[in-house]
Design a protein around this motif. Structure first.
Motif, PDB file in Angstrom:
ATOM      1  N   LEU A 157      26.212  34.673  40.519  1.00 44.08           N
ATOM      2  CA  LEU A 157      25.438  34.184  39.443  1.00 44.08           C
ATOM      3  C   LEU A 157      24.106  35.051  39.449  1.00 44.08           C
ATOM      4  N   GLN A 169      31.376  38.710  41.849  1.00 45.70           N
ATOM      5  CA  GLN A 169      29.973  38.774  41.538  1.00 45.70           C
ATOM      6  C   GLN A 169      29.297  37.478  41.375  1.00 45.70           C
ATOM      7  N   GLN A 197      28.096  37.478  32.038  1.00 50.63           N
ATOM      8  CA  GLN A 197      28.714  36.172  32.653  1.00 50.63           C
ATOM      9  C   GLN A 197      28.446  34.957  31.907  1.00 50.63           C
ATOM     10  N   VAL A 213      28.369  31.658  31.934  1.00 47.88           N
ATOM     11  CA  VAL A 213      27.627  30.642  32.818  1.00 47.88           C
ATOM     12  C   VAL A 213      27.813  29.098  32.323  1.00 47.88           C
ATOM     13  N   PRO A 248      30.399  33.184  38.086  1.00 44.62           N
ATOM     14  CA  PRO A 248      30.848  33.041  36.906  1.00 44.62           C
ATOM     15  C   PRO A 248      32.008  33.853  36.221  1.00 44.62           C
ATOM     16  N   ARG A 286      33.547  36.473  33.706  1.00 46.17           N
ATOM     17  CA  ARG A 286      32.853  37.602  33.198  1.00 46.17           C
ATOM     18  C   ARG A 286      33.781  38.172  32.128  1.00 46.17           C
TER      19      ARG A 286
END
Length: 629
Positions: A333, A331, A425, A427, A451, A453
């Motif tokens: 950002l 997945q 996420q 980040v 990122p 998760r």
């Protein structure tokens, strides 16, 4: 009669539906929560919260797609309770999430309550009380959601569940009474007595040479993060907090309170046995008591006839960096945030002399009406955060928003932050002592394209984190530090997500309202219980008053007497030093060297001590699968 064009798709749809229904199950657990006596570290018997007369409490198991039903009877007699199913999103069933005075009323002694929800996430989770700091007294256990379609199903032969935790000898009500009081103005958290593996010590984990095992591991403790390693074996991480990851090799991991990690270990062609070590992160502790048993040792057992060796001593911890993990689904950002929430972590004293935890200038205080019930009974006003009370620290989120949370740590301690109802996420996470994110030179260009998760992340001392998630799950969701002392001292905020959608879609079962009636908790109106003027918060629950600015008269008097006492103390020491007590010619006693505090400055093994403390042969973990109820 339906045409063939309509008829056959209808038949196929019904068949597929029946196949889906046949694959799902209703998994039911009947829990009588009551007191038992336990002594997991062999040092002291103590009252412990068990289930159905047993402790450790049962592992909950279900498959993806099952409906999970947990029927609870509170047999404690002297305490209310609740259950939170940590990490599960509770899509469409926020009223089953479990935090008292947030999504439900606490379950009074003698009352029953049913949690019923569909499990849609595979992975490693846990369940625990979310009432009055209760779970360190024993109400905590693993929750495993099996996935028949896991991408790693062909990589392992058997599955094992391990928990790591900390253990206190005193009950939480007494510990909390001292912790949040003027007798503890610095807010020093009570230090646990021992570390535990599977709620015991001297744990034996039998392995067969050549087999690969999936270890599901959860930190179900109240306070201590733990460094974990398996001597002679590497770990291949494949999941954190219910999120599959691309495999990553590690020799040591760090699990903060509430974090989980699943990893593969391939057994060696050996007859020797190897230590498993979990070592509490003592950097979290203000003091190191002499009787602190900060390590716990178990063993990977290849041959029962062979000795169980002491762990090797290590003097530096180098755990795997979870920020480098890549989710299996890749997945990317999330886009620019629609709403940014900035929270500063602050510890400060209030007018009662006790130390509290704050997000910005707000320390959390539970409302008189559970926040969910306020959302359901406030009509259009439910979108106004005012109705939820100042001290629940509410943020109203629109459905579908991209939400960014920036947390700045204005505190020298670590904090594992957990979000209910979502994973996020991660980040950005700074190093120690980086200051605030706003004052850094970091921009979104520095964020990873994919990122890591998870649902619980460690914020470093005087550092910062940036998290993003999509508000795609209407409900009432807490965001809080998962150190239980900080939960109780107020380090929480409330996310009210799509409250009008909740009003249209959610129906609370009668037994939930019955628990409120039994406990005398109102279920309508704003945080103060007002039902006419929903913006009138008169009478809401509030924290103690702020300390006055500057010195008060009492403070000045106290300062003067403190100065006088200090001067007198110095004078007495000086007099004592020059006094002749007839000790001429005698040698001074040798000074004892002080122990050095810090994770990288002391041995991280105490296998022999752990064996002596436990006073028994320890437990053996079973490699057989458990049947679901």
């Amino acid at each position: 009669m339906a045409s063939p064009r309509v008829f056959w798709p209808l038949v196929i749809g019904l068949l597929l539906s029946s196949i889906t229904l046949a694959g799902a199950a209703v998994v039911t657990y009947d829990f009588n929560i009551s007191w038992v006596t336990a002594n997991p570290d062999g040092m002291a018997d103590r009252p412990t919260i068990g289930i159905n007369g047993q402790w450790p409490i049962p592992t909950i198991r279900a498959d993806v797609g099952d409906e999970l039903v947990v029927k609870v009877f509170n047999g404690l007699g002297n305490q209310s309770t609740s259950l939170h199913f940590h990490g599960l999103f509770m899509n469409g069933t926020t009223h089953m999430d479990g935090p008292s005075q947030t999504t439900q009323c606490p379950i009074p002694p003698g009352s029953s309550f049913i949690y019923r929800f569909k499990v849609q996430q595979p992975g490693t989770y846990w369940y625990h009380s979310h009432t009055h700091g209760q779970y360190p007294d024993g109400l905590r256990g693993p929750l495993i959601i099996n996935d028949p379609e896991t991408p790693f199903k062909d990589l392992y032969d058997e599955e094992l569940v391990l928990t790591v935790s900390d253990w206190y000898h005193d009950e939480m009500p007494g510990l909390l009474s001292f912790f949040i009081s003027k007798a503890n103005p610095t807010g020093a958290e009570p230090v646990p007595k021992s570390a535990l593996l599977n709620e015991t010590q001297n744990l034996s984990v039998p392995l067969e040479s050549g087999k690969t095992y999936l270890f599901r591991m959860a930190n179900i403790g109240a306070f201590a993060g733990q460094y974990i390693w398996f001597e002679g074996h590497n770990m291949t991480i494949v999941e954190v907090d219910g999120v599959y990851t691309h495999p990553a090799e590690a020799t040591m991991i760090y699990l903060a309170a509430a974090q989980r990690c699943s990893f593969l270990i391939t057994a060696r062609n050996e007859t020797s046995n190897f230590p498993i070590v979990a070592s509490m992160d003592t950097d979290l502790f203000d003091v190191l008591p002499e009787d602190l048993n900060y390590n716990v040792t178990g063993w990977l057992v290849y041959d029962l006839k062979e000795p169980l060796p002491d762990p090797a001593e290590i003097y530096e911890f180098d755990p795997f960096d979870d920020m480098t993990l890549v989710p299996w689904d890749n997945q990317t950002l999330l886009g620019e945030p629609d709403q940014t929430i900035s929270l500063d972590v602050i510890m400060d004293n209030l007018g009662d002399g006790a130390n509290y935890a704050f997000f910005n200038n707000i320390t959390f205080v539970a409302p008189k009406v559970p926040t969910l019930y306020t959302a359901l009974t406030s009509g259009e006003t439910a979108t106004n955060p005012t109705v939820y009370g100042e001290y629940t620290h509410p943020f109203v989120l629109d459905k579908g928003q991209i939400v960014e949370i920036i947390v700045n740590n204005i505190d020298p301690g670590k904090h594992p932050f957990h979000l209910h109802g979502h994973n996020f996420q991660a980040v950005w996470r700074s190093e120690d002592e980086a200051g605030t994110f706003q004052d850094s030179n970091v921009t979104a260009d520095s964020f990873p394209a994919i990122p890591m998760r998870r649902d619980t992340i460690v914020l470093r001392p005087d550092g910062n984190i940036v998290l993003r998630f999509k508000a795609d799950n209407p409900g009432i969701w807490l965001f809080h530090c998962h150190i239980e002392w900080h939960v109780q001292s107020g380090l929480m905020a409330t996310f009210v997500e799509a409250p009008l959608a909740l009003q249209a879609e959610l129906e609370v079962p009668p037994d939930h309202y019955a628990a409120c009636a039994a406990g005398g908790v109102p279920t309508e109106g704003n945080a103060a219980g007002a039902t006419k003027d929903l913006l009138d918060l008169s009478g809401q629950n509030v924290p103690p008053n702020r300390l006055p600015e500057g010195f008060t008269a009492r403070g000045i008097v106290a300062l003067v007497f403190s100065c006088i006492s200090g001067i007198l103390g110095v004078a007495i020491v000086a007099w004592y030093g020059f006094a002749d007590f007839g000790n001429e010619g005698k040698e001074p006693a040798a000074a004892q060297s002080e122990g050095v505090k810090g994770g990288d400055q002391r041995p991280a093994s105490s296998g022999a001590d752990s064996v002596a403390a436990a006073g028994g042969e320890g437990d053996v973990i079973s490699t057989e699968g458990e049947r679901r109820g």
